[in-house]
Design an enzyme around this catalytic site. Structure first.
Site, short mmCIF file in Angstrom:
data_model
loop_
_atom_site.label_atom_id
_atom_site.label_comp_id
_atom_site.label_asym_id
_atom_site.label_seq_id
_atom_site.Cartn_x
_atom_site.Cartn_y
_atom_site.Cartn_z
N GLU A 22 13.84 -12.08 -9.07
CA GLU A 22 13.73 -10.88 -8.25
C GLU A 22 12.29 -10.36 -8.37
O GLU A 22 11.98 -9.46 -9.14
CB GLU A 22 14.76 -9.85 -8.72
CG GLU A 22 16.18 -10.38 -8.49
CD GLU A 22 17.24 -9.73 -9.37
OE1 GLU A 22 16.94 -8.69 -9.98
OE2 GLU A 22 18.36 -10.27 -9.43
N ARG A 65 -1.92 29.17 13.52
CA ARG A 65 -2.02 28.60 14.87
C ARG A 65 -1.44 27.19 14.97
O ARG A 65 -0.90 26.81 16.01
CB ARG A 65 -3.51 28.57 15.27
CG ARG A 65 -3.74 28.20 16.70
CD ARG A 65 -5.19 28.11 17.12
NE ARG A 65 -6.20 28.38 16.13
CZ ARG A 65 -7.36 27.73 16.04
NH1 ARG A 65 -7.62 26.75 16.87
NH2 ARG A 65 -8.24 28.04 15.12
N HIS A 123 25.10 -4.45 -17.15
CA HIS A 123 24.15 -3.81 -16.25
C HIS A 123 24.13 -2.29 -16.38
O HIS A 123 23.35 -1.62 -15.70
CB HIS A 123 24.44 -4.21 -14.81
CG HIS A 123 24.07 -5.62 -14.47
ND1 HIS A 123 24.45 -6.71 -15.23
CD2 HIS A 123 23.35 -6.15 -13.43
CE1 HIS A 123 23.98 -7.81 -14.69
NE2 HIS A 123 23.31 -7.51 -13.60
N PHE A 171 20.49 -5.97 0.07
CA PHE A 171 20.48 -4.98 -1.01
C PHE A 171 19.09 -4.39 -1.25
O PHE A 171 18.94 -3.45 -2.04
CB PHE A 171 20.94 -5.64 -2.32
CG PHE A 171 20.17 -6.91 -2.62
CD1 PHE A 171 18.85 -6.88 -3.03
CD2 PHE A 171 20.77 -8.14 -2.45
CE1 PHE A 171 18.14 -8.04 -3.27
CE2 PHE A 171 20.07 -9.32 -2.70
CZ PHE A 171 18.75 -9.27 -3.11
N ASN A 222 26.07 -4.28 -6.22
CA ASN A 222 25.03 -4.75 -5.32
C ASN A 222 25.01 -3.83 -4.10
O ASN A 222 25.97 -3.77 -3.34
CB ASN A 222 25.31 -6.18 -4.87
CG ASN A 222 24.14 -7.10 -5.14
OD1 ASN A 222 23.00 -6.64 -5.19
ND2 ASN A 222 24.41 -8.38 -5.29
N TYR A 257 -5.79 28.10 11.05
CA TYR A 257 -4.92 26.95 11.30
C TYR A 257 -3.51 27.14 10.75
O TYR A 257 -2.54 26.66 11.35
CB TYR A 257 -5.52 25.69 10.68
CG TYR A 257 -6.75 25.13 11.36
CD1 TYR A 257 -7.27 25.72 12.51
CD2 TYR A 257 -7.38 23.99 10.86
CE1 TYR A 257 -8.38 25.19 13.14
CE2 TYR A 257 -8.50 23.46 11.48
CZ TYR A 257 -9.01 24.07 12.62
OH TYR A 257 -10.11 23.54 13.23
N TYR A 317 27.20 -17.75 -5.01
CA TYR A 317 26.54 -16.85 -5.95
C TYR A 317 27.43 -15.66 -6.31
O TYR A 317 27.99 -14.98 -5.44
CB TYR A 317 25.22 -16.33 -5.37
CG TYR A 317 24.55 -15.29 -6.25
CD1 TYR A 317 23.92 -15.67 -7.42
CD2 TYR A 317 24.59 -13.94 -5.92
CE1 TYR A 317 23.33 -14.73 -8.25
CE2 TYR A 317 24.00 -12.99 -6.73
CZ TYR A 317 23.37 -13.39 -7.91
OH TYR A 317 22.80 -12.46 -8.73
#
Length: 520
Positions: free
Chosen positions: A413, A284, A85, A329, A197, A281, A55
């Protein structure tokens, strides 16, 4: 602090990563890592010659993983992936974050499982060393299959495309290469995929968050202690014996720090026999609330450090005959802890806002709205409106991005982490938190004035003096936005915490009882 760091073989921490980014530590490739990198690159060449389908080496990407790529086109495939990309949108990420992305990518590639060419790694290190930082848009990653879009933009300049910042000025990568007499790199098989990646976008935001949230936690203890003094609160709830009965690391540390900061205060001893049974609170329960956020920070630090020393590429090359297409990834491990840290940061703002409100109420011998002549003057009525607005804005940012997933890549994906959004949101919350803390300091410094002539402790008095150099005592209404911005600057430039730490050291006050909470 290390003066040098060896990529691929040394253990990287958030602190060391930030030091490399700041130019305080020199990152370089060790001979051992160089041999591993060369070996991995050679194994990829064997894969190409064998024509065994692997791949991203001789196949297409994502849903095109079954499409065979000829040996002569394997290089073109890698430059194409960077181009196709690079689809990020929005403003550029901070240059420090982009630089951290490069540092963390070099660390991952130098492990020797990615098939990167030595000269490509050398060029990335050149960018780091010369502070020539690529333009990376902030939006477009779904945090699985790696941070594809931002990493593509980050490495476009390697092939002569995209833009970079040189001393803050944005120029084209082509112009930059010409200026420095460099040639674009011709990517070999697997290299483009190896570059994009990975989780380095998410990781860079996590690294910076480790630092920023740590500072915010330190400041929460300091501003909380100052507010306690202004409200004449009790230190009894910070007794070590109490917290040994419920021994969370963060809770114990906060109790220890508050006790150390407040020990010996004349303000504190002045009301030791008062009739007040217990404090609200927000005073404290500081160890429990601040401490819970510290526990979240500790988890963030731990997972960030694991990621800093991991290989998040795909496929992973063990040898030409042994490659694994896996899912290292996927950003889910960091996405979830970043969402957790976002809640932790928001809670520091929530409790600080409550202390501001408490100081405004006119209780415990403080004037209403912390001004002697209320009525003609509104005093500190309205800054708490700002904390309320920021607290609510932070709550809206607490929805966990990691709880969502939108399928991508035609279903190949089909589960993604959205961790890139988790990382960005965390920093948005910390941005708001820093303003909330600035406003609490405005209130606390004013409240302490009404305890004079009594003095607090060395740490608190030193911080109060620093505040007063920039923000005078409030006698009448004025432009409080200027005061808030002055205090915000003291927070973000680190001078307030530096003053506190230097004073503590000079007075032999130990603010740490657990080294786990240090970032280096």
């Amino acid at each position: 602090m290390h003066n040098s760091f060896f990529y691929g073989t040394d253990h990287l921490t958030s602190g060391i990563c930030l030091a490399i980014a700041a130019g305080q530590t020199k990152g370089q490739v060790s001979p051992e890592a160089a041999a591993n990198i060369q070996s991995s690159w050679e194994e990829v060449q064997k894969i190409v010659r064998s024509q065994k389908p692997v791949y991203g080496v001789n196949t297409g990407f994502g849903p095109l993983c079954d499409t065979h790529i000829s040996e002569k086109d394997t290089s073109l495939l890698q430059s194409n992936i960077l181009k196709s990309h690079s689809v990020g949108v929005g403003k550029p990420i901070p240059l420090e974050i982009a630089k951290i992305m490069m540092i963390t990518k070099v660390q991952a590639l130098a492990k020797g499982f990615s098939g990167i060419a030595p000269q490509t790694l050398t060029r990335i290190i050149w960018h780091i060393d010369n502070d020539i930082i690529p333009f990376v848009p902030e939006k477009g990653s779904v945090g699985a299959s790696g941070d594809l879009a931002p990493l593509s933009h980050l490495f476009l300049p390697l092939i002569g495309l995209g833009e970079v910042f040189i001393h803050g000025e944005k120029v084209s990568a082509a112009k930059m290469l010409e200026q420095y007499h460099l040639k674009p790199i011709v990517l070999g098989p697997k290299e483009g995929l190896a570059l994009i990646n990975g989780t380095q976008f998410i990781l860079a935001f996590a690294v910076k968050a480790v630092q920023r949230l740590n500072d915010a936690l330190d400041l929460a203890d300091l501003s909380g202690a100052m507010s306690l003094e202004g409200l004449t609160g009790s230190t009894r709830p910070f007794d070590e014996r109490l917290h040994n009965l419920r021994p969370y690391k963060g809770t114990k540390l906060v109790a220890h720090r508050l006790s150390a900061i407040l020990e010996g205060s004349a303000i504190g001893t002045s009301h030791i026999n008062c009739s007040r049974v217990q404090d609200p609170y927000s005073i404290r329960c500081m160890p429990q609330v601040h401490g819970a956020s510290r526990n979240a920070w500790l988890h963030l630090k731990e997972l960030t450090e694991i990621e800093l020393n991991s290989v998040t590429d795909n496929p992973v090359i063990f040898s030409a005959e042994d490659t694994i297409s896996g899912g290292n990834f996927h950003g889910q491990p960091l996405a979830m802890v970043l969402d957790y840290a976002t809640v932790a940061a928001a809670e520091l703002g929530n409790i600080a806002d409550r202390r501001c409100y408490l100081m405004n109420e006119g209780k415990y011998d403080l004037p209403k709205l912390l001004i002697a002549d209320a009525g003609l003057n509104s005093g500190l009525m309205i800054p708490q409106y700002t904390t309320a607005a920021l607290v609510t804005e932070n709550k809206t940012l607490c929805f966990p991005a990691s709880a969502d997933s939108v399928p991508t890549s035609l279903g190949q994906e089909d589960h993604v982490s959205m961790g890139s959004i988790s990382g960005r949101k965390l920093h948005m919350v910390i941005d708001n938190l820093e303003f909330i803390q600035a406003i609490e300091l405005l209130y606390a410094a004013q409240a302490i004035e009404f305890r004079r002539p009594l003095k607090s402790t060395p740490v608190i008095e030193a911080c109060h003096d620093l505040i007063r150099k920039h923000v005078p005592y409030i006698k009448e209404d004025r432009l409080f936005a200027d005061d808030i911005n002055q205090l915000h600057h003291l927070i973000t430039n680190g001078s307030l915490l530096q003053t506190a730490n230097e004073t503590a050291i000079a007075n032999h006050i130990n603010l740490f009882n657990d080294d786990d909470f240090r970032i280096y």
